[in-house]
Motif scaffolding. Structure first.
Motif, PDB file in Angstrom:
ATOM      1  N   LEU A   1     -89.797  -2.090  79.387  1.00 51.52           N
ATOM      2  CA  LEU A   1     -90.056  -1.915  80.929  1.00 51.52           C
ATOM      3  C   LEU A   1     -88.825  -2.525  81.756  1.00 51.52           C
ATOM      4  CD1 LEU A   1     -93.384  -4.014  81.298  1.00 51.52           C
ATOM      5  CD2 LEU A   1     -92.992  -1.463  81.042  1.00 51.52           C
ATOM      6  N   MET A   2     -88.514  -1.624  82.576  1.00 49.26           N
ATOM      7  CA  MET A   2     -87.250  -2.162  83.476  1.00 49.26           C
ATOM      8  C   MET A   2     -87.693  -2.980  84.517  1.00 49.26           C
ATOM      9  SD  MET A   2     -84.947  -0.724  81.737  1.00 49.26           S
ATOM     10  CE  MET A   2     -83.550  -1.231  82.448  1.00 49.26           C
ATOM     11  N   SER A   3     -87.045  -3.965  85.061  1.00 44.04           N
ATOM     12  CA  SER A   3     -87.652  -5.020  85.928  1.00 44.04           C
ATOM     13  C   SER A   3     -86.787  -5.384  86.938  1.00 44.04           C
ATOM     14  CB  SER A   3     -88.052  -6.161  85.231  1.00 44.04           C
ATOM     15  OG  SER A   3     -88.751  -7.181  85.990  1.00 44.04           O
ATOM     16  N   GLU A   4     -87.171  -6.028  87.957  1.00 44.75           N
ATOM     17  CA  GLU A   4     -86.194  -6.556  89.248  1.00 44.75           C
ATOM     18  C   GLU A   4     -86.225  -8.202  88.640  1.00 44.75           C
ATOM     19  OE1 GLU A   4     -87.671  -5.567  92.826  1.00 44.75           O
ATOM     20  OE2 GLU A   4     -87.605  -3.408  92.540  1.00 44.75           O
ATOM     21  N   ASP A   5     -87.060  -8.586  87.848  1.00 47.13           N
ATOM     22  CA  ASP A   5     -86.714  -9.883  87.333  1.00 47.13           C
ATOM     23  C   ASP A   5     -87.475 -10.082  85.976  1.00 47.13           C
ATOM     24  OD1 ASP A   5     -86.759 -12.625  87.029  1.00 47.13           O
ATOM     25  OD2 ASP A   5     -86.798 -13.102  89.148  1.00 47.13           O
ATOM     26  N   ALA A   6     -87.037 -10.003  85.044  1.00 52.07           N
ATOM     27  CA  ALA A   6     -87.475  -9.601  83.849  1.00 52.07           C
ATOM     28  C   ALA A   6     -88.109 -11.197  83.323  1.00 52.07           C
ATOM     29  CB  ALA A   6     -86.573  -9.151  82.640  1.00 52.07           C
ATOM     30  N   ARG A   7     -87.351 -12.223  83.487  1.00 53.45           N
ATOM     31  CA  ARG A   7     -87.954 -13.485  83.320  1.00 53.45           C
ATOM     32  C   ARG A   7     -89.179 -14.014  83.829  1.00 53.45           C
ATOM     33  NH1 ARG A   7     -82.290 -14.621  83.764  1.00 53.45           N
ATOM     34  NH2 ARG A   7     -81.243 -15.362  81.560  1.00 53.45           N
ATOM     35  N   VAL A   8     -89.427 -13.735  85.220  1.00 51.87           N
ATOM     36  CA  VAL A   8     -90.689 -13.746  85.904  1.00 51.87           C
ATOM     37  C   VAL A   8     -91.688 -12.794  85.344  1.00 51.87           C
ATOM     38  CG1 VAL A   8     -91.326 -13.529  88.049  1.00 51.87           C
ATOM     39  CG2 VAL A   8     -89.416 -14.742  87.832  1.00 51.87           C
TER      40      VAL A   8
ATOM     41  N   ILE B   1     -88.474  -6.093  77.930  1.00 54.58           N
ATOM     42  CA  ILE B   1     -88.233  -5.880  79.487  1.00 54.58           C
ATOM     43  C   ILE B   1     -86.600  -6.116  79.689  1.00 54.58           C
ATOM     44  CG2 ILE B   1     -88.832  -6.887  81.585  1.00 54.58           C
ATOM     45  CD1 ILE B   1     -91.102  -8.108  80.575  1.00 54.58           C
ATOM     46  N   SER B   2     -86.157  -5.566  80.471  1.00 54.04           N
ATOM     47  CA  SER B   2     -84.667  -5.828  81.048  1.00 54.04           C
ATOM     48  C   SER B   2     -84.598  -5.567  82.276  1.00 54.04           C
ATOM     49  CB  SER B   2     -83.807  -4.359  80.574  1.00 54.04           C
ATOM     50  OG  SER B   2     -82.563  -4.567  80.736  1.00 54.04           O
ATOM     51  N   ASP B   3     -83.621  -6.299  82.878  1.00 52.87           N
ATOM     52  CA  ASP B   3     -83.293  -6.416  84.155  1.00 52.87           C
ATOM     53  C   ASP B   3     -82.639  -5.007  84.515  1.00 52.87           C
ATOM     54  OD1 ASP B   3     -84.342  -8.764  85.338  1.00 52.87           O
ATOM     55  OD2 ASP B   3     -82.831 -10.019  84.814  1.00 52.87           O
ATOM     56  N   SER B   4     -83.121  -4.399  85.804  1.00 59.69           N
ATOM     57  CA  SER B   4     -82.493  -3.029  86.094  1.00 59.69           C
ATOM     58  C   SER B   4     -81.460  -3.286  87.169  1.00 59.69           C
ATOM     59  CB  SER B   4     -83.615  -2.346  86.818  1.00 59.69           C
ATOM     60  OG  SER B   4     -83.153  -0.985  87.221  1.00 59.69           O
ATOM     61  N   PHE B   5     -80.277  -2.541  87.370  1.00 57.88           N
ATOM     62  CA  PHE B   5     -79.315  -2.260  88.038  1.00 57.88           C
ATOM     63  C   PHE B   5     -79.692  -1.517  89.245  1.00 57.88           C
ATOM     64  CE2 PHE B   5     -77.109  -3.147  84.034  1.00 57.88           C
ATOM     65  CZ  PHE B   5     -76.131  -4.133  84.602  1.00 57.88           C
ATOM     66  N   GLU B   6     -80.830  -1.057  89.274  1.00 58.24           N
ATOM     67  CA  GLU B   6     -81.325  -0.264  90.250  1.00 58.24           C
ATOM     68  C   GLU B   6     -82.702  -0.380  90.881  1.00 58.24           C
ATOM     69  OE1 GLU B   6     -82.236   3.931  88.511  1.00 58.24           O
ATOM     70  OE2 GLU B   6     -80.167   3.369  88.477  1.00 58.24           O
TER      71      GLU B   6
ATOM     72  N   LYS C   1     -78.407 -11.889  84.560  1.00 62.33           N
ATOM     73  CA  LYS C   1     -79.432 -10.828  84.389  1.00 62.33           C
ATOM     74  C   LYS C   1     -79.805 -10.768  82.791  1.00 62.33           C
ATOM     75  CE  LYS C   1     -80.191  -9.861  88.801  1.00 62.33           C
ATOM     76  NZ  LYS C   1     -81.509  -9.991  89.267  1.00 62.33           N
ATOM     77  N   VAL C   2     -81.050 -10.392  82.727  1.00 57.66           N
ATOM     78  CA  VAL C   2     -81.538 -10.038  81.443  1.00 57.66           C
ATOM     79  C   VAL C   2     -81.327  -8.721  80.935  1.00 57.66           C
ATOM     80  CG1 VAL C   2     -83.592  -9.851  79.774  1.00 57.66           C
ATOM     81  CG2 VAL C   2     -83.330 -11.930  81.509  1.00 57.66           C
ATOM     82  N   MET C   3     -80.398  -8.649  79.700  1.00 62.56           N
ATOM     83  CA  MET C   3     -79.982  -7.309  79.039  1.00 62.56           C
ATOM     84  C   MET C   3     -81.241  -6.932  78.190  1.00 62.56           C
ATOM     85  SD  MET C   3     -76.701  -6.262  77.127  1.00 62.56           S
ATOM     86  CE  MET C   3     -76.902  -7.435  75.707  1.00 62.56           C
ATOM     87  N   HIS C   4     -81.615  -8.090  77.568  1.00 59.19           N
ATOM     88  CA  HIS C   4     -82.727  -7.685  76.745  1.00 59.19           C
ATOM     89  C   HIS C   4     -83.678  -8.771  76.258  1.00 59.19           C
ATOM     90  CE1 HIS C   4     -85.061  -5.705  73.270  1.00 59.19           C
ATOM     91  NE2 HIS C   4     -84.669  -6.707  72.634  1.00 59.19           N
ATOM     92  N   LEU C   5     -85.034  -8.642  76.407  1.00 62.00           N
ATOM     93  CA  LEU C   5     -85.968  -9.689  76.265  1.00 62.00           C
ATOM     94  C   LEU C   5     -87.081  -8.926  75.260  1.00 62.00           C
ATOM     95  CD1 LEU C   5     -87.300 -12.058  78.933  1.00 62.00           C
ATOM     96  CD2 LEU C   5     -88.725 -11.106  77.355  1.00 62.00           C
ATOM     97  N   ALA C   6     -87.244  -9.730  74.384  1.00 62.12           N
ATOM     98  CA  ALA C   6     -88.528  -9.088  73.641  1.00 62.12           C
ATOM     99  C   ALA C   6     -89.628 -10.385  73.700  1.00 62.12           C
ATOM    100  CB  ALA C   6     -88.111  -8.729  72.224  1.00 62.12           C
ATOM    101  N   LEU C   7     -90.815  -9.924  73.774  1.00 64.55           N
ATOM    102  CA  LEU C   7     -91.978 -10.929  73.903  1.00 64.55           C
ATOM    103  C   LEU C   7     -92.998 -10.400  72.986  1.00 64.55           C
ATOM    104  CD1 LEU C   7     -93.808 -11.238  76.896  1.00 64.55           C
ATOM    105  CD2 LEU C   7     -91.908  -9.624  76.917  1.00 64.55           C
ATOM    106  N   THR C   8     -93.895 -11.252  72.448  1.00 67.46           N
ATOM    107  CA  THR C   8     -95.176 -10.734  71.968  1.00 67.46           C
ATOM    108  C   THR C   8     -96.240 -11.263  72.528  1.00 67.46           C
ATOM    109  OG1 THR C   8     -95.525 -12.826  70.577  1.00 67.46           O
ATOM    110  CG2 THR C   8     -94.410 -11.051  69.248  1.00 67.46           C
ATOM    111  N   VAL C   9     -97.418 -10.228  73.110  1.00 66.53           N
ATOM    112  CA  VAL C   9     -98.174 -10.612  73.798  1.00 66.53           C
ATOM    113  C   VAL C   9     -99.599 -10.061  73.186  1.00 66.53           C
ATOM    114  CG1 VAL C   9     -96.912 -10.235  76.120  1.00 66.53           C
ATOM    115  CG2 VAL C   9     -98.076  -8.486  74.771  1.00 66.53           C
ATOM    116  N   ALA C  10    -100.685 -10.917  73.919  1.00 66.29           N
ATOM    117  CA  ALA C  10    -102.029 -10.434  73.403  1.00 66.29           C
ATOM    118  C   ALA C  10    -102.236 -10.260  71.683  1.00 66.29           C
ATOM    119  CB  ALA C  10    -102.567  -9.154  73.948  1.00 66.29           C
TER     120      ALA C  10
END
Length: 131
Positions: free
Chosen positions: A9-16, A64-69, A48-57
């Motif tokens: 996913l591209m995100s406006e705030d990957a950490r949040v 997820i990565s923060d987007s430049f747009e 800003k986050v270039m690459h974030l990998a998480l495990t869910v469920a």
């Protein structure tokens, strides 16, 4: 030979966004890198986050990565979670819908499974199923 599809996913705030999914579905961040590691990046982008990998469920990987747009999701792609336990499916459905929109209530369907659809507060559509 084979390949594995991972949702990215591209995100406006990957950490949040990652914290929301961890709180809604359980999981943890496995890896996080920022744009500070990239030469020539403007100062305002370094945290800003270039690459974030998480495990869910369970053991599902979501990246997820923060987007430049600006980011805009649409219904042409949905994330689907299939549960064996109705209580877990309901919990995920209700937590993902917090601040979002219930598109289709989680209910028993004519084909014998529970199904519901929610658009989370970030605009991502989730299809929740309990077989």
């Amino acid at each position: 030979m084979g390949a594995k599809i991972n949702s990215y996913l591209m995100s406006e705030d990957a950490r949040v966004q990652a914290d929301f999914y961890i709180g809604s579905l359980g999981g943890e961040i496995q890896f996080l890198s920022t744009f500070a590691e990239t030469p020539g990046i403007p100062e305002e982008m370094k945290d800003k986050v270039m690459h974030l990998a998480l495990t869910v469920a369970g053991a599902n990987t979501l990246m997820i990565s923060d987007s430049f747009e600006p980011v805009a999701y649409n219904r042409s792609i949905c994330l689907s979670l299939n549960y064996d336990d109705e209580s877990e499916a309901r919990t995920a459905y209700f937590k993902l819908s917090e601040g979002g929109e219930s598109k289709y209530p989680l209910a028993l369907q004519p084909w014998g499974a529970y199904y519901g659809e929610v658009v989370d507060k970030f605009g991502v559509t989730w299809m929740i199923t309990k077989q």
